[in-house]
Design a protein around this motif. Structure first.
Motif, PDB file in Angstrom:
ATOM      1  N   ARG A 128       3.785   5.260  -6.049  1.00  0.00           N
ATOM      2  CA  ARG A 128       3.572   5.240  -7.499  1.00  0.00           C
ATOM      3  C   ARG A 128       2.634   6.360  -7.935  1.00  0.00           C
ATOM      4  O   ARG A 128       2.880   7.035  -8.941  1.00  0.00           O
ATOM      5  N   ARG A 129       1.571   6.562  -7.195  1.00  0.00           N
ATOM      6  CA  ARG A 129       0.638   7.639  -7.552  1.00  0.00           C
ATOM      7  C   ARG A 129       1.317   9.007  -7.495  1.00  0.00           C
ATOM      8  O   ARG A 129       0.949   9.925  -8.229  1.00  0.00           O
ATOM      9  N   GLU A 130       2.313   9.112  -6.612  1.00  0.00           N
ATOM     10  CA  GLU A 130       3.046  10.376  -6.482  1.00  0.00           C
ATOM     11  C   GLU A 130       4.276  10.406  -7.387  1.00  0.00           C
ATOM     12  O   GLU A 130       5.130  11.288  -7.249  1.00  0.00           O
ATOM     13  N   GLN A 173       2.188   1.704  -3.438  1.00  0.00           N
ATOM     14  CA  GLN A 173       1.152   2.199  -4.339  1.00  0.00           C
ATOM     15  C   GLN A 173       1.007   3.717  -4.221  1.00  0.00           C
ATOM     16  O   GLN A 173       0.854   4.416  -5.226  1.00  0.00           O
ATOM     17  N   VAL A 174       1.057   4.216  -2.986  1.00  0.00           N
ATOM     18  CA  VAL A 174       0.997   5.667  -2.780  1.00  0.00           C
ATOM     19  C   VAL A 174       2.181   6.333  -3.470  1.00  0.00           C
ATOM     20  O   VAL A 174       2.037   7.370  -4.140  1.00  0.00           O
ATOM     21  N   GLN A 222       0.831  -1.208   0.000  1.00  0.00           N
ATOM     22  CA  GLN A 222       0.000   0.000   0.000  1.00  0.00           C
ATOM     23  C   GLN A 222       0.863   1.255   0.000  1.00  0.00           C
ATOM     24  O   GLN A 222       0.544   2.239  -0.689  1.00  0.00           O
ATOM     25  N   ALA A 243      -2.792  -3.336  -9.664  1.00  0.00           N
ATOM     26  CA  ALA A 243      -1.988  -2.242  -9.107  1.00  0.00           C
ATOM     27  C   ALA A 243      -1.092  -2.747  -7.980  1.00  0.00           C
ATOM     28  O   ALA A 243       0.093  -2.408  -7.906  1.00  0.00           O
TER      29      ALA A 243
END
Length: 277
Positions: free
Chosen positions: A151-153, A148-149, A145, A182
């Motif tokens: 990656r979004r950033e 994943q954060v 998790q 994801a």
């Protein structure tokens, strides 16, 4: 006055040299040296040894805070008798770490829930940490998790590179990751980045043949298993759940007794033993 001035000057010099342990202890060592007539070389050696010991202690404390290991899980309180397929001598050799960690090899613990995999993995991590290796323990889902954060950033590569400062990354409950594109893609990128570079210790409830439940793509499953197994030691803890076994034993011991029992005065009830993860 001269002594006070010299002591102050010495304190400043030790600050400049970054020798805080000697700064704290030098006066008592010097007093003992004067009393016992130590040669100057012996006093210098004693001070240097004390500084090194304190640095090692502070380093272990700092690394232990960073490691996030499970509290109280050590090799000393791991029940090797309950997992006869795992050799204490073999685990002790792994805890030396020199061979496999230097080569970026992996360690994989497989077995059903409640068999002690989390306990053993954390205990191995603690032993390695105490010998100077840097370790991080993480639930796989939690780490995924966070990645994943990142990656979004647009910071996934930096996040994975920061994990490279740990010689050993322990991924607990590996197969509990959702079969989600994801999640599994960032997990695969982590595995690929550490391949033959930094070591992983993985605990998983499912055998490799069931890892298609983790990775949605068969090719990704094969590639992930290939990278993990290529340079690895695999320990199988195929035993009955410790938690289930303990619960059954308590139930059997209580058979035939009254439903409730009064506790005699002045007699303390011993705490239940802590279940291994």
């Amino acid at each position: 006055m001269s002594h006070d001035f010299d002591a102050t000057r010495l304190s400043l010099l030790l600050n400049d040299l970054r020798l805080p342990a000697i700064k704290q202890i030098w006066s008592s060592f010097a007093e003992r040296s004067d009393t016992e007539g130590w040669p100057a070389a012996r006093l210098l050696m004693a001070l240097a040894e004390h500084e090194i010991a304190e640095r090692d202690r502070r380093r272990v404390e700092r690394h232990l805070r960073e490691a996030r290991l499970l509290p109280g899980k050590t090799l000393e309180n791991f029940d090797f008798d309950a997992v006869p397929m795992v050799s204490r001598a073999h685990v002790s050799a792994l805890c030396a770490g020199d061979g496999w960690l230097r080569n970026g090899a992996n360690l994989i613990l497989l077995g059903p829930p409640g068999g002690g995999k989390s306990h053993l993995s954390s205990a191995i991590g603690l032993s390695l940490l105490e010998t100077g290796w840097k370790v991080l323990f993480a639930r796989t889902t939690d780490l995924v998790q966070r990645l994943q954060v990142a990656r979004r950033e647009l910071a996934l590569e930096s996040a994975i590179n920061r994990l490279h400062r740990f010689d050993l990354l322990i991924l607990d409950d590996f197969a509990y990751v959702s079969k989600n594109q994801a999640e599994t893609s960032v997990l695969f990128e982590l595995i690929s980045a550490r391949y033959e570079n930094r070591s992983l210790l993985i605990t998983a409830n499912q055998p490799f043949g069931d890892w298609n439940k983790v990775f949605p793509d068969p090719a990704m499953t094969l590639a992930a298993v290939d990278r993990l197994v290529h340079h690895s030691t695999i320990l199988e803890l195929n035993v009955e759940s410790y938690r289930r076994r303990t619960a059954l034993e308590r139930k059997q011991q209580g058979k035939g007794r009254p439903a409730t029992m009064a506790t005699p005065k002045n007699v303390s009830v011993p705490p239940r033993p802590e279940d291994p993860q």
